[in-house]
Design a protein around this motif. Structure first.
Motif, short mmCIF file in Angstrom:
data_model
loop_
_atom_site.label_atom_id
_atom_site.label_comp_id
_atom_site.label_asym_id
_atom_site.label_seq_id
_atom_site.Cartn_x
_atom_site.Cartn_y
_atom_site.Cartn_z
N LEU A 28 -10.23 -0.78 0.08
CA LEU A 28 -9.25 -1.33 1.00
C LEU A 28 -9.95 -2.33 1.91
N ASN B 286 -11.58 -3.81 5.18
CA ASN B 286 -12.33 -3.15 6.24
C ASN B 286 -11.40 -2.76 7.38
N ARG B 287 -11.68 -1.62 7.98
CA ARG B 287 -10.87 -1.13 9.08
C ARG B 287 -10.73 -2.18 10.20
N PRO C 219 -4.67 -1.44 7.71
CA PRO C 219 -5.22 -1.99 8.95
C PRO C 219 -4.48 -3.26 9.39
N GLN C 220 -4.04 -4.10 8.43
CA GLN C 220 -3.30 -5.31 8.80
C GLN C 220 -1.97 -4.94 9.44
N LEU D 68 0.86 -1.19 0.00
CA LEU D 68 0.00 0.00 0.00
C LEU D 68 0.89 1.23 0.00
N LEU E 228 -10.74 -5.35 9.85
CA LEU E 228 -10.12 -6.55 9.28
C LEU E 228 -11.07 -7.75 9.26
N LEU F 144 -3.87 4.08 5.02
CA LEU F 144 -3.96 3.28 6.24
C LEU F 144 -3.91 1.79 5.89
#
Lengths: 82, 240
Positions: B103, B105-106, A16-17, A9, B108, A14
């Motif tokens: 992306l 999901n926030r 998240p992982q 990315l 996860l 952002l």
């Protein structure tokens, strides 16, 4: 030729992982860790002897399919030995 | 109306769409296999939800190269109405028919729940039956619905009223808590600049008949049918 491609990315987007892994590492005591980014790693064999042609093809593959330029960036290594 | 529902390998909401359009709303509808290359005779097409090509690489990334997508692009470019639901939305983004990208999901996690969306633009062919600001209760079911686009594209979309649905509370308040997946600006659905292509993460086909206890989704399909009828009354100005 063998190509090794890394897709991640873009900075500023952002991940998240990455955030979740960073927190897990902190829980394990690795508090010096920051900015964890998760990406994809792809390997492929390319039946091409000229490095320039191989690079042009790789770039096109990344731009068209392997990475989404809106959210991702990529880099690659070409190994001419194989 | 003659409606088409495109079936990719891994689509799993195509039958639901066909059921709603054919059985509930009594329209002529057919499934279009992804290897077909013509949409001749169709008035509108729907890209349904599912996991096309197993979501490999990125959601929608491989489906966008299906043979039928050339025809979908052509159809959209001459003003044809295209609705992408969930995975269909993701495919339209990857195909460049809509701006932005999805992306993870926030949270996860895969989220399967009812959400509320506010109708930001009730003047599109997909929302004509809604009141401006109306709150719809619709189900979502996805892991990659965290919408992202850059600042320039976001301000263009806002200026063009392309943001059609935003996640909100039952009262219509757009708050961070009402955002299920971390989407930029609580975005749940957008159109292209011309307004004839809509992508939305919620599933209107899963709440379009009384027996299911929620008919809010019906408004989307009825709006489309209204818009198609209206267009048929007007002389065609667009030629391919």
């Amino acid at each position: 030729m063998k190509a090794k491609i890394h897709v991640t990315l873009k900075q500023g987007i952002l991940d998240p992982q990455g955030k979740s892994i960073e927190q897990a590492l902190a829980t394990l005591g690795y508090t010096a860790v920051s900015n964890v980014r998760v990406g994809k790693y792809l390997e492929l064999d390319l039946n091409e002897t000229e490095k320039e042609k191989a690079e042009a093809q790789l770039k096109a593959m990344c731009d068209k399919l392997l990475a989404n330029p809106i959210i991702e960036e990529y880099r690659y290594e070409l190994d001419a030995e194989r | 109306m003659n409606l088409g529902v495109i079936v990719f390998p891994g689509s799993n909401c195509d039958h639901d769409c066909v059921h709603v359009l054919g059985e509930v709303l009594r329209q002529s509808v057919r499934q279009v296999w992804h290897k077909e290359t013509s949409l001749d005779g169709l008035d509108a097409v729907i890209l349904p939800g599912g996991f096309s090509y197993g979501d490999y690489l990125r959601t929608g990334a491989i489906a966008r190269f299906s043979p039928v997508m050339g025809a979908v692009k052509q159809f959209a470019s001459v003003g044809g109405m295209v609705l992408g639901i969930c995975n269909g939305f993701q495919i339209l983004l990857e195909a460049g028919l809509l701006p932005g990208a999805m992306l993870r999901n926030r949270s996860l996690t895969f989220i399967c729940t009812d959400v509320y969306v506010g109708v930001e633009n009730a003047a599109t062919p997909f929302t004509g039956r809604c009141e401006p600001g109306q709150v719809l209760k619709l189900p979502i079911a996805h892991a990659d619905g965290n919408y992202y686009t850059d600042d320039v594209s976001l301000s263009q979309m806002k200026a063009n009223a392309q943001v059609v649905f935003r996640y909100c509370t039952a009262d219509g308040a757009v708050t961070p808590e009402a955002n299920p997946n971390g989407s930029l600006d609580n975005i749940g659905g957008i159109t292209n600049a011309d307004g004839n292509v809509l992508g939305m993460m919620p599933h209107p086909e899963r709440c379009a008949e009384e027996v299911l206890g929620n008919e809010d989704g019906r408004l989307i399909f009825l709006s489309m049918i209204d818009a198609l009828k209206k267009a048929k009354l007007q002389p065609k100005t667009v030629t391919a």
